[in-house]
Design an enzyme around this catalytic site. Structure first.
Site, short mmCIF file in Angstrom:
data_model
loop_
_atom_site.label_atom_id
_atom_site.label_comp_id
_atom_site.label_asym_id
_atom_site.label_seq_id
_atom_site.Cartn_x
_atom_site.Cartn_y
_atom_site.Cartn_z
N SER A 43 65.63 23.16 53.75
CA SER A 43 65.29 23.47 52.36
C SER A 43 66.57 23.77 51.56
O SER A 43 67.43 22.90 51.47
CB SER A 43 64.30 24.64 52.32
N ASP B 253 54.27 18.22 50.58
CA ASP B 253 55.39 19.01 50.06
C ASP B 253 55.92 18.38 48.79
O ASP B 253 56.37 17.23 48.80
CB ASP B 253 56.49 19.09 51.12
N HIS C 197 55.72 22.34 53.31
CA HIS C 197 57.13 22.69 53.16
C HIS C 197 57.44 23.94 53.99
O HIS C 197 56.67 24.90 54.02
CB HIS C 197 57.47 22.97 51.69
#
Length: 325
Positions: free
Chosen positions: A125, A225, A255
């Site tokens: 991320s 996501d 996610h």
């Protein structure tokens, strides 16, 4: 395999920088190294979260020495209500980016039982953003580059690329707590960058930059996501720039699925990361960098073959021309 874990405090570029080193047992083989950055929207996360600790332990268990980086965080705020929450404390770009870059250089030369050429750089991320940006820094510095870059559901762009119709339908079905609408992503990006009149550095969001000459890259995205469009676009940009890249969408995941170690999707992703890091046949090599003006020459045997087949002796030429007619 047992894993040996220990914290170290480095003299980083912005003061003390804590890293956590995960090493296979002393009698176990050490086949690769990875410098890893957790996610958390640049403002959350720590070395104890599954995306940091479980990932590192799982990889160390198969012979990968992992250096997990406790980079400094941006100010905390509620990205679902940016106007109603104060962003105070913390640090802004480029602090975390420079710390992850520094940690890679330290790990490579720290004598952790892995050859310098066996170290990769990665993150999840926001940590994927930091790892990708650090790879750009290392390329531009002209020094040794990582063996590869490993990115899990990275946010590589300031503005999320337009999702495909398939992804848009999945985003529309997400519960609010699982969604990241464009305005929230812009707020998080602005919080990370901070107010500035200066041009935005290419190292802040590597998506859309000149990506030539970067190391081979593995991109694993989450299926359901909103940020998947960034990972997919970044992988496409890498391929267009001549970088060897492997893109995998982890089916039936949200996610941040590496923070859910009990799920099948997280287990599959760990297996993918472990294989990428430890099996040489999956990883290519860096190709032409931006400062290189000449393309990589063809193999010598191809040059020799082309010369021999294109040169025709005088006595052979009439027969060849007749055959052509």
């Amino acid at each position: 395999m047992s894993v040996v874990v220990g914290d170290r405090v480095l003299a980083g570029p912005h003061g003390d920088l804590r890293v956590r080193v995960y090493e296979p047992a002393a009698d176990a083989g050490r086949v690769a190294g990875l410098v890893w950055a957790h996610g958390g929207a640049f403002m959350h996360g720590d070395l104890d979260m599954p995306e940091a600790d479980w990932v590192a332990r799982s990889l160390a268990d198969v012979g990968v020495v992992v250096v997990s980086v406790e980079y400094r965080l941006a100010p905390e705020f509620d990205y679902r209500d940016p106007a109603g929450s104060a962003a105070v404390g913390g640090v802004r770009f480029p602090v975390a980016s420079e710390e992850v870059t520094f940690a890679y250089g330290w790990a490579r030369d720290a004598g952790l039982g892995v050859g310098p050429e066996r170290w990769s750089l990665g993150g999840a991320s926001a940590g994927g953003n930091l790892a990708a940006g650090a790879s750009l820094r290392l390329r531009d510095a002209g020094g040794p580059q990582p063996r590869s870059v490993v990115l899990a559901y990275p946010v590589a762009h300031y503005e999320l690329p337009t999702p495909s119709p398939e992804l848009a339908a999945k985003i529309a079905a997400l519960p609010p707590e699982r969604n990241f609408p464009p305005e929230a992503m812009r707020a998080m990006g602005a919080n990370y960058l901070g107010p500035s009149d200066l041009p935005v550095s290419p190292y802040a969001h590597p998506g859309g930059q000149d990506l030539r000459g970067l190391p081979p890259t593995l991109v694993v995205t989450s299926d359901h996501d909103a940020l998947r469009s960034s990972g997919e676009a970044y992988a496409a940009e890498l391929a267009a720039a001549g970088v060897d890249v492997l893109l995998v969408r982890e089916d039936s995941t949200y996610h941040g699925h590496l923070n859910e170690p009990d799920t099948a999707g997280a287990a599959r992703s760990i297996a993918r990361l472990a294989t990428w890091l430890t099996v040489d046949g999956l990883v290519g090599t860096p190709h032409e960098a931006p400062h290189q003006h000449d393309a990589t020459p063809p193999p010598a045997e191809l040059v020799e073959t082309r010369v021999s087949t294109s040169s025709t002796s005088e006595e052979d030429r009439p027969e060849t021309e007749a055959a052509a007619r």
